[in-house]
Motif scaffolding. Sequence first.
Motif, PDB file in Angstrom:
ATOM      1  N   GLY A  51      10.652  25.331 -56.579  1.00 29.72           N
ATOM      2  CA  GLY A  51       9.863  25.262 -57.813  1.00 29.72           C
ATOM      3  C   GLY A  51       9.099  23.949 -57.873  1.00 29.72           C
ATOM      4  N   SER A  52       7.963  23.970 -58.552  1.00 27.21           N
ATOM      5  CA  SER A  52       7.127  22.772 -58.612  1.00 27.21           C
ATOM      6  C   SER A  52       7.842  21.653 -59.374  1.00 27.21           C
ATOM      7  N   GLY A  53       7.843  20.465 -58.789  1.00 22.23           N
ATOM      8  CA  GLY A  53       8.492  19.316 -59.435  1.00 22.23           C
ATOM      9  C   GLY A  53       9.971  19.205 -59.101  1.00 22.23           C
ATOM     10  N   GLY A  54      10.541  20.200 -58.424  1.00 20.48           N
ATOM     11  CA  GLY A  54      11.973  20.162 -58.093  1.00 20.48           C
ATOM     12  C   GLY A  54      12.262  19.205 -56.939  1.00 20.48           C
ATOM     13  N   PRO A 104       6.225  28.147 -59.321  1.00 16.88           N
ATOM     14  CA  PRO A 104       6.185  27.884 -57.871  1.00 16.88           C
ATOM     15  C   PRO A 104       5.510  26.564 -57.505  1.00 16.88           C
ATOM     16  N   SER A 105       5.936  26.023 -56.366  1.00 17.07           N
ATOM     17  CA  SER A 105       5.404  24.764 -55.829  1.00 17.07           C
ATOM     18  C   SER A 105       3.878  24.771 -55.767  1.00 17.07           C
ATOM     19  N   ILE A 106       3.310  23.587 -55.887  1.00 18.32           N
ATOM     20  CA  ILE A 106       1.856  23.405 -55.727  1.00 18.32           C
ATOM     21  C   ILE A 106       1.418  23.868 -54.339  1.00 18.32           C
ATOM     22  N   ASP A 107       2.327  23.810 -53.349  1.00 17.28           N
ATOM     23  CA  ASP A 107       1.991  24.178 -51.974  1.00 17.28           C
ATOM     24  C   ASP A 107       2.348  25.635 -51.644  1.00 17.28           C
ATOM     25  N   THR A 108       2.469  26.481 -52.663  1.00 18.75           N
ATOM     26  CA  THR A 108       2.887  27.874 -52.450  1.00 18.75           C
ATOM     27  C   THR A 108       1.962  28.623 -51.475  1.00 18.75           C
ATOM     28  N   PRO A 284       0.444  11.338 -52.334  1.00 18.27           N
ATOM     29  CA  PRO A 284       0.333  11.674 -53.764  1.00 18.27           C
ATOM     30  C   PRO A 284       1.624  11.443 -54.547  1.00 18.27           C
ATOM     31  N   ASP A 285       2.746  11.821 -53.942  1.00 14.48           N
ATOM     32  CA  ASP A 285       3.991  11.645 -54.684  1.00 14.48           C
ATOM     33  C   ASP A 285       4.300  10.176 -54.936  1.00 14.48           C
ATOM     34  N   HIS A 286       3.835   9.306 -54.036  1.00 14.23           N
ATOM     35  CA  HIS A 286       4.062   7.874 -54.259  1.00 14.23           C
ATOM     36  C   HIS A 286       3.283   7.410 -55.480  1.00 14.23           C
TER      37      HIS A 286
HETATM   38  C1  LIG Z   1       0.971  15.872 -55.262  1.00 15.97           C
HETATM   39  C2  LIG Z   1       1.538  17.095 -54.723  1.00 15.97           C
HETATM   40  O1  LIG Z   1       1.966  17.839 -55.818  1.00 15.97           O
HETATM   41  C3  LIG Z   1       2.704  16.862 -53.793  1.00 15.97           C
HETATM   42  O2  LIG Z   1       2.489  15.922 -52.802  1.00 15.97           O
HETATM   43  C4  LIG Z   1       3.128  18.181 -53.166  1.00 15.97           C
HETATM   44  O3  LIG Z   1       2.480  18.366 -51.960  1.00 15.97           O
HETATM   45  C5  LIG Z   1       4.599  18.106 -53.007  1.00 15.97           C
HETATM   46  O4  LIG Z   1       5.113  17.711 -51.995  1.00 15.97           O
HETATM   47  C6  LIG Z   1       5.480  18.492 -54.121  1.00 15.97           C
HETATM   48  O5  LIG Z   1       4.876  19.440 -54.977  1.00 15.97           O
HETATM   49  P1  LIG Z   1       5.769  20.555 -55.670  1.00 15.97           P
HETATM   50  O6  LIG Z   1       4.814  21.269 -56.584  1.00 15.97           O
HETATM   51  O7  LIG Z   1       6.355  21.403 -54.605  1.00 15.97           O
HETATM   52  O8  LIG Z   1       6.864  19.858 -56.429  1.00 15.97           O
END
Ligand SMILES: C[C@H](O)[C@H](O)[C@@H](O)C(=O)COP(=O)(O)O
Length: 651
Positions: A51-54, A104-108, A284-286
């Motif tokens: 999931g996104s942000g997990g 769902p994750s941003i990378d879905t 990006p996460d940094h």
């Molecule tokens: C900035 C992006 O959302 C990030 O780098 C992405 O690629 C990632 O690793 C985590 O995103 P999620 O939506 O899966 O939490």
Amino acid sequence: MSSPVEELLNRSQRLGADPRNTNFAGGNASAKGTAVDPATGSDVELMWVKGSGGDLGTLTEAGLAVLRLDRLRALTGVYPGVEREDEMVAAFEFCAFGKGGAAPSIDTTMHGLVEAAHVDHLHPDAGIAIAAAADGEELTRRIFGDRVVWVPWRRPGFQLGLDIAAIKAENPQAIGCILGGHGITAWADTSAQCEANSLEIIRTAEAYIAEHGKPEPFGSVLPGYEALPEEERRARAAALFPIIRGLASTDVRQVGHFTDTPEVLDFLSRAEHPRLAALGTSCPDHFLRTKVVPMVLDLPAGAPFEEAVGRLRERHAAYREEYRAYYERHAVPGSPAMRGADPAIVLVPGVGMFSFGKDKQTARVAGEFYLNAINVMRGAEAVSAYAPIPEVEKFRIEYWELEDAKLRRLPAPKPLAGRIALVTGGGSGIGAATARRLAAEGACVVVADRDLAAAEKVAAELGARAYRPSDVAIAAGVDVTDEEQIAAAFRETVLAFGGVDLIVNNAGLSLSRSLLETTVQDWDLQHDVMARGSFLVSRESARIMIDQGMGGDIVSISSKDSVFAGPDNVAYGAAKADQAHQVRLLAAELGEHGIRVNGVNPAHGRRTLLKREVLPEHVAAAVFALTGGDLSLTTGLHIPVDAGVAAAFLR
Ligand SMILES: C[C@H](O)[C@H](O)[C@@H](O)C(=O)COP(=O)(O)O
């Protein structure tokens, strides 16, 4: 045989547990497989993705999204092009299997379109070092040959998913790719092979940097910028932290975290640190956690304290202006409004790194991410030159609607979120109940008690359900009659959380004796603990609160005996009356600093108007009523919590 979900969870947790592989809540992983569709009774192809942000390291089944692969793949037919790629996120809802699980994750798209049963996307420091090197593409070829393919930087989304799927199809020999400026992706047809491929990419990059990197990537040591000796460093950090926290909370109240690991101190001692820090973080996460650049104090470690404070104020004002200019340079119609302009990371040469967030976990994680960024810069500079993604791309991530959506999914803050409380006598009774209540309402709590073991027990209980218990509460051994011990407890508090906002003067004892039986020792002990103790704790906390410039709360747990006159109580009643009058005196004196001083007058006994027993939790509720926000214009007040004692009514 394990199911795809079990394999995915086990792999994610193993990879996510090692900080060399990815950072907290960074990266994502997926598995594809079949299940029976309850609506048709037939098999259906599914994908489970984080999931996104997990967070990978702590991922559970509830943290997964479940999508139908046929529908996900069909989205390529309706994709309107990169300019409108964000619209595809709404389309994921129409691919959900059953209730669909987490968002769902941003990378879905990448996970769904890459033709492999298992896919990992990770943020390892060594991988990002190659990804953020000026000649990352050439380095990728040199290090990995054709086993790992270079993918130029592109913001995560539908188009990046399409690009990576095409690269995988064109390079059947490849086990994964380096994503420019960002991280790595690996794939395979089994979960075990996918994990092995991820680890091969990471360990190979680490080994290459170790073998081929130059010895001093951050340059030579700058004279005067070396780390101060530990004791001096910690004392300086404790003195600076409340001031820095106040600055970092100009827009929104922040909790702090302090790090003085050798990696941080070494970076800050080297000639290249100002140039590299100004380039900002790349992954990006940094920068989502650290802001695009840190604030750096440009003075040597031994600069006089007042000079350092003055310069920090100037640097902070400049930082805020630069942040606003960055926002204005890149904002487009429809961009979310500017968020706070204060730094999340403040670097002080010779002392260490101060990181900030809305709560302790966020502050700690921001510091961990900047440590990752230091590792990335070291690796990139060792084998090439550090070249993070362009500023405009950072803005497109920081103010991206999809990142904003992640923020909107966070639970609403609790009333005391961002506040740091210290409760004396917190190891038992009213103190422990108050510590529990303040923690439940979102405060970081220091459980202070003469009995350190009792304080530790309460602190452990408060943090029991947290990812890191010390993010919620710590214990401090302190005898409130001892000035040195009080100063030490506040130093500990400041180094743990950045300052203090809320004090509960609760430590006390009651010896019921007639006048003739009261010894000088009885008198002194009760006055020392309750009258002198409250004075000393209030004085030390007020110093910090004034430095922070964020106001504060001092609450004294007094007693009905501060106003009620009865026999056998001369020492206790007089000490409580002293303590209660301090409330009024300090309210009068500290109001100009926004510090409110109030008291609670509990009482026990059966002959009350309400005929109810007064419990520690009732007293804790009064402390929360005074500090939780609803009585923000009340100071100098005592609230009776005595079930009704007419003789103790306040006039
Ligand atoms: C900035 C992006 O959302 C990030 O780098 C992405 O690629 C990632 O690793 C985590 O995103 P999620 O939506 O899966 O939490």
